[in-house]
Structure formats: structure tokens, C-alpha cells
Write an enzyme that holds these catalytic residues in place. Structure first.
Site, mmCIF file in Angstrom:
data_model
loop_
_atom_site.group_PDB
_atom_site.id
_atom_site.type_symbol
_atom_site.label_atom_id
_atom_site.label_comp_id
_atom_site.label_asym_id
_atom_site.label_seq_id
_atom_site.Cartn_x
_atom_site.Cartn_y
_atom_site.Cartn_z
ATOM 1 N N ASP A 177 1.064 -1.064 -0.021
ATOM 2 C CA ASP A 177 0.023 -0.241 -0.170
ATOM 3 C C ASP A 177 1.161 1.347 0.002
ATOM 4 O O ASP A 177 2.140 1.322 0.668
ATOM 5 C CB ASP A 177 -0.854 -0.030 1.172
ATOM 6 C CG ASP A 177 -1.944 1.145 1.102
ATOM 7 O OD1 ASP A 177 -2.908 1.142 0.297
ATOM 8 O OD2 ASP A 177 -1.498 2.013 1.820
HETATM 9 N N1 LIG Z 1 3.524 3.940 -12.482
HETATM 10 C C1 LIG Z 1 3.572 4.802 -11.471
HETATM 11 N N2 LIG Z 1 2.623 4.357 -10.373
HETATM 12 C C2 LIG Z 1 2.631 5.038 -9.457
HETATM 13 C C3 LIG Z 1 3.467 6.220 -9.074
HETATM 14 N N3 LIG Z 1 3.299 7.079 -7.809
HETATM 15 C C4 LIG Z 1 2.242 6.296 -7.455
HETATM 16 N N4 LIG Z 1 1.729 5.260 -8.032
HETATM 17 C C5 LIG Z 1 0.816 4.106 -7.912
HETATM 18 C C6 LIG Z 1 1.295 2.906 -7.356
HETATM 19 C C7 LIG Z 1 0.161 2.355 -6.752
HETATM 20 O O1 LIG Z 1 -0.634 1.228 -8.033
HETATM 21 C C8 LIG Z 1 -0.843 3.444 -6.691
HETATM 22 C C9 LIG Z 1 -1.018 3.802 -5.154
HETATM 23 O O2 LIG Z 1 -2.334 3.142 -4.584
HETATM 24 P P1 LIG Z 1 -2.508 1.731 -4.018
HETATM 25 O O3 LIG Z 1 -1.102 1.653 -2.954
HETATM 26 O O4 LIG Z 1 -3.731 1.772 -3.221
HETATM 27 O O5 LIG Z 1 -2.170 0.485 -4.730
HETATM 28 P P2 LIG Z 1 -3.490 0.301 -5.908
HETATM 29 O O6 LIG Z 1 -4.718 0.657 -5.587
HETATM 30 O O7 LIG Z 1 -2.918 0.380 -7.257
HETATM 31 O O8 LIG Z 1 -3.335 -1.417 -5.961
HETATM 32 P P3 LIG Z 1 -3.811 -2.279 -4.752
HETATM 33 O O9 LIG Z 1 -4.408 -1.494 -3.668
HETATM 34 O O10 LIG Z 1 -2.313 -2.807 -4.249
HETATM 35 O O11 LIG Z 1 -4.491 -3.414 -5.321
HETATM 36 O O12 LIG Z 1 -0.207 4.468 -7.096
HETATM 37 C C10 LIG Z 1 4.579 6.719 -10.156
HETATM 38 O O13 LIG Z 1 5.195 7.423 -10.077
HETATM 39 N N5 LIG Z 1 4.483 5.778 -11.198
#
Ligand SMILES: Nc1nc2c(ncn2[C@H]2C[C@H](O)[C@@H](COP(=O)(O)OP(=O)(O)OP(=O)(O)O)O2)c(=O)[nH]1
Length: 199
Positions: A76
Site C-alpha cells: 500500500d
Molecule cells: N507508475 C507509477 N505509479 C505510481 C507512481 N506513484 C504512485 N503510483 C501508483 C502505485 C500504486 O499502484 C498506486 C498507489 O495506490 P495503492 O497503494 O492503493 O495501490 P493500488 O490501488 O494501485 O493497488 P492495490 O491496492 O495494491 O491493489 O499509485 C508513479 O510515479 N508511477
């Protein structure tokens, strides 16, 4: 014998970072109601790193039950801006407002990862990066969001460092991979020590 690796995350960039490091990883998003957990912890004045750590553990725990044979990674990332926890902007307008607020100031990204083995947490790490955003003109912010919304909508900070987002910053103090969403180097160190990956 190395265990199968399962990433309990729907984040494309996290899977990509692991695969580009040469790891074979299966993706099984945990699909948690993160907002209610966040709101509950914020109501108890929990620190951003504790919120990220707990959410990462909950995601790993949820998937570990389905894959007792594997090492399961929950992740996270939270954005700490002047003590407030920002979430992914829900619209281009929200992204413009968020970037306008952060323009010319510093914020922190905290990327937590928790590993489960045999149904229990066996490793955890929270990577912290401080990002100094340059002073951005309102016109540039509008243009940046209009051009990049389909991509940045999935990022907690409304930017992708590996894309045009690099132009938003004067300095970054911390680890590139942690900005993207995973404390990759500490994770690889741990996997190497355990003999899960060759070095
Ligand atoms: N490609 C990229 N992604 C980034 C960057 N900064 C933040 N992120 C993305 C990474 C994570 O996918 C997202 C942060 O949100 P979360 O930790 O809640 O993860 P997410 O909802 O994507 O997936 P999950 O909750 O683990 O199923 O932001 C960046 O500089 N580049």
C-alpha cells in the site's frame, strides 16, 4: 526450494517492477475497502506509515488464505502532504486541485510491503520518499492533467515519475522504486537472504 511469489495487488507498476527484476510473480488483487480502513485509522490519529503498513498486511492476509503454498506480498502507498493523507484524485478537476495545493511544496510518499508465509506476516518494510515539487503555473497544471489523466488517475499523487511527472519535481530524496509504489530493494534483499532468489 524457492516458494511461488504472489502479489496481492492490482497495481500494474508493482507487478512490472518485480517482473523487470526477473521474478516470476502471480497477481491476485486483494480488493479491500481501503477507504473505510483509512477513515477508521485516521479517526484514531494513526500515523500515515501505520496506515500504509496495516493496509499492506490486510491485503497480504486476505490473499495468503487462498495461497498457503506461496509467499504473498501485500502493498500500500499513501501520500502525506503537510500531515494530511491524500488519496488518488477521483477526477481531472480533483487532480488539478491536488497538484495546485502541492505546487512549490514538499510531500512524502510511503510505500509499505508486508510478506506472508504459512499464513502469517514474516517480513515488512515501509519505504519513505520526500518529493519537492517545483512551483507550477496554473496553465501547466491544467495542461499536464488534460494530457496525462488516463495514466495518472491510478497514481496516489496524480503523477507518474517515470513519465512526464519527472518535470514536476526539483529534488527527490529517497528511492525511485518506492515512489512508484514498492520498496523494491529492501524486498529483494530479504528474498536474497532467504534464498528465494539467486544472487
Ligand atoms: N507508475 C507509477 N505509479 C505510481 C507512481 N506513484 C504512485 N503510483 C501508483 C502505485 C500504486 O499502484 C498506486 C498507489 O495506490 P495503492 O497503494 O492503493 O495501490 P493500488 O490501488 O494501485 O493497488 P492495490 O491496492 O495494491 O491493489 O499509485 C508513479 O510515479 N508511477
Amino acid at each position: 526450494m524457492p516458494k511461488p511469489l504472489v502479489l496481492a495487488s492490482g497495481s500494474e507498476i508493482r507487478a512490472e517492477m518485480l517482473r523487470r527484476a526477473g521474478l516470476s510473480v502471480a497477481v491476485m488483487p486483494a480488493r479491500l475497502d481501503e477507504d473505510s480502513v483509512k477513515q477508521g485509522m485516521l479517526a484514531e490519529d494513526a500515523a500515515p506509515r501505520d496506515i500504509a503498513d496495516l493496509l499492506a498486511e490486510m491485503k497480504a492476509a486476505k490473499v495468503a488464505g487462498k495461497r498457503p503454498d506461496a509467499l504473498v506480498l501485500g502493498c500500500d502507498q499513501v501520500l502525506d502532504f503537510e500531515g494530511a493523507l491524500l488519496s488518488k484524485p477521483e477526477s481531472p478537476e480533483a487532480a488539478v486541485a491536488q497538484l495546485s495545493e502541492m505546487s512549490g511544496k514538499r510531500h512524502k510518499l510511503l510505500s509499505a510491503c508486508v510478506a506472508f508465509d504459512d499464513g502469517k506476516p514474516v517480513w515488512r518494510h515501509v519505504g519513505v520518499v520526500t518529493l519537492s515539487m517545483r512551483v507550477l503555473s496554473p496553465d501547466y497544471i491544467e495542461d499536464y492533467v488534460a494530457r496525462n489523466w488516463p495514466s495518472i488517475r491510478h497514481s496516489v499523487g496524480a503523477y507518474k515519475l517515470e513519465e512526464e511527472g519527472s518535470r514536476l519535481f526539483t529534488t527527490i530524496s529517497g528511492d525511485y522504486f518506492t515512489v512508484l509504489g514498492l520498496p523494491l530493494l529492501p524486498l529483494l534483499n530479504w528474498l536474497a537472504i532467504r534464498g528465494e532468489i539467486a544472487t
